[in-house]
Design an enzyme around this catalytic site. Structure first.
Site, PDB file in Angstrom:
ATOM      1  N   GLU A 167      -5.694   6.517 -12.971  1.00 50.37           N
ATOM      2  CA  GLU A 167      -4.530   5.976 -12.280  1.00 50.37           C
ATOM      3  C   GLU A 167      -3.501   5.469 -13.284  1.00 50.37           C
ATOM      4  O   GLU A 167      -2.299   5.727 -13.162  1.00 50.37           O
ATOM      5  CB  GLU A 167      -4.954   4.839 -11.347  1.00 50.37           C
ATOM      6  CG  GLU A 167      -3.788   4.185 -10.631  1.00 50.37           C
ATOM      7  CD  GLU A 167      -4.210   3.184  -9.563  1.00 50.37           C
ATOM      8  OE1 GLU A 167      -3.317   2.514  -9.004  1.00 50.37           O
ATOM      9  OE2 GLU A 167      -5.421   3.076  -9.285  1.00 50.37           O
TER      10      GLU A 167
ATOM     11  N   ILE B  57       0.830  -1.207   0.000  1.00 51.49           N
ATOM     12  CA  ILE B  57       0.000   0.000   0.000  1.00 51.49           C
ATOM     13  C   ILE B  57       0.864   1.257   0.000  1.00 51.49           C
ATOM     14  O   ILE B  57       1.556   1.564   0.978  1.00 51.49           O
ATOM     15  CB  ILE B  57      -0.974   0.000   1.191  1.00 51.49           C
ATOM     16  CG1 ILE B  57      -1.802  -1.298   1.185  1.00 51.49           C
ATOM     17  CG2 ILE B  57      -1.877   1.231   1.134  1.00 51.49           C
ATOM     18  CD1 ILE B  57      -2.524  -1.591  -0.122  1.00 51.49           C
ATOM     19  N   THR B  58       0.802   1.988  -1.114  1.00 49.49           N
ATOM     20  CA  THR B  58       1.518   3.254  -1.248  1.00 49.49           C
ATOM     21  C   THR B  58       0.967   4.266  -0.245  1.00 49.49           C
ATOM     22  O   THR B  58      -0.247   4.393  -0.096  1.00 49.49           O
ATOM     23  CB  THR B  58       1.357   3.790  -2.679  1.00 49.49           C
ATOM     24  OG1 THR B  58       1.844   2.809  -3.599  1.00 49.49           O
ATOM     25  CG2 THR B  58       2.135   5.085  -2.867  1.00 49.49           C
TER      26      THR B  58
END
Length: 382
Positions: A244, A157-158
């Site tokens: 994205e 998870i960024t």
């Protein structure tokens, strides 16, 4: 050649943002890479200067700016280093879900702080057992009165360490047939009981970008934190994943351009056998090939951006851009390192970091294999 979607105000904005980065980011980036994280103070400065989510409506503290401003921000951040990717994710990937699907109360609560930098966001899709196949996630959110009880695990998870607000992809109906119709989006806040973070993951590249595991053990999330409608999460994701993937393509194209410039400068300075290595035909041909591919990528990318700004359907062409440009950037990275010779393998040379950082662009936001599946599906082959 300047893209048609960029006007004078965008160029002025780029100049101002670049000056900001020259003062606040470039001098410290190597230190951030060693520390493994970009300090929150930098996020705050970004917010104070209007560089976070400028597209957000003025009602919530934004500038109501068009997507071309986002393009400029993502390009200039990538020039600093690929580890700045978490800011682009906050600006143009995570926060748009709140703006598009949030209630008025949710927007009032979160958007102003997303713009100021007080809130850093993340979006949690990937799980240890589910990546590009979103229908295969196992994290559940079961309604219990005025709360959802969330159980599951997310990984890669960024912004996972910094995030104050996480948009979590979960199953509110684990028994739905087909499975994707049971997926919903829940906004889970930092202090939610039962929500914990695992370790900051050690990656091959993107060293300053905080990537983490997230755990949910009977996490108690208020029902009003549901984003949009229950069971519509998959459709929301399919809609927003286009932007994205475009953001990933923008970063990869910029990285390729930066690597080419680094390599061109190096070969003009380095000598071998009594002459600059830029004078050897084999080197010239390799640079000519790279320059051509980069030019092709930029031309196509600018067209996709323009189509996106105009609100047209870009599902197929953005998938093409994402896979081809990220693969092209990987080729440029390999050629650039080779042309740097032994120095290209040294940490003191930027090309070494670029070489490490670029491969993951072909993996996140949907692997390039998934991009080809989307393209093929839309070619009307069956």
């Amino acid at each position: 050649m300047t893209a048609a979607y960029l006007r004078e105000e965008h160029h002025m904005f780029r100049y101002a943002f670049r000056k900001f980065l020259e003062k606040e980011a470039y001098p410290y980036f190597s230190q951030w890479e060693k520390q493994g994280i970009i300090p929150r103070a930098f996020w705050t400065k970004m917010g104070e200067n209007g560089f976070l989510c400028p597209w957000v409506d003025e009602t919530y503290g934004g500038l109501n700016a068009d997507f071309a401003y986002s393009v400029v921000i993502n390009e200039e951040l990538e020039k600093v280093g690929s580890s700045m990717v978490g800011i682009g994710l906050h600006n143009d990937i995570a926060v748009p879900y709140i703006a598009a699907y949030g209630t008025e109360e949710q927007k009032q609560k979160w958007l102003p702080k997303c713009v100021s930098g007080e809130i850093i966001t993340a979006i949690a899709m990937t799980e240890p057992g589910a990546g590009s196949d979103l229908a295969g996630i196992s994290t559940t959110a079961i309604r219990d009165g005025s709360f959802y009880i969330v159980n599951g695990q997310k990984t890669f998870i960024t912004n996972g360490i910094h995030a104050d607000v996480v948009i979590v992809v979960c199953k509110t109906n684990p028994n739905a047939k087909p499975a994707h119709q049971g997926i919903s989006l829940l906004v889970i806040e930092r202090d939610t009981p039962g929500f914990t973070r695992g370790r900051k993951l050690e990656k091959v590249g993107l060293h300053a970008q905080d990537t983490a595991e997230l755990f949910f053990t009977d996490a108690k999330v208020p029902a009003e934190n549901l984003l949009g409608e229950e069971g519509k999460g998959f459709y929301y994701l399919m809609e927003k994943l286009q932007q994205e993937r475009l953001v990933v393509a923008i970063a990869a194209q910029t990285a390729a351009e930066v690597m080419f410039d680094l390599t061109k400068r190096y070969v003009k300075q380095r000598t071998a056998f009594g002459q600059r290595i830029s004078e050897f035909q084999t080197v010239q041909f390799r640079l000519a090939e790279m320059a051509t591919e980069i030019a092709l990528g930029r031309t196509f990318l600018d067209d996709v951006i323009e189509q996106h700004i105009l609100g047209r359907d870009v599902v197929t062409i953005v998938s093409m851009a994402k896979w081809w440009i990220t693969e092209m950037a990987k080729r440029v990275a390999a050629e650039s390192m080779q042309l740097h010779g032994g120095y290209g393998y040294m940490e003191e040379y930027e090309i070494a970091r670029r070489y490490r950082d670029i491969p993951v662009s072909a993996i996140y936001a949907g692997t390039n294999e998934i991009m080809k599946m989307i393209i093929a599906k839309n070619l009307d082959l069956v």
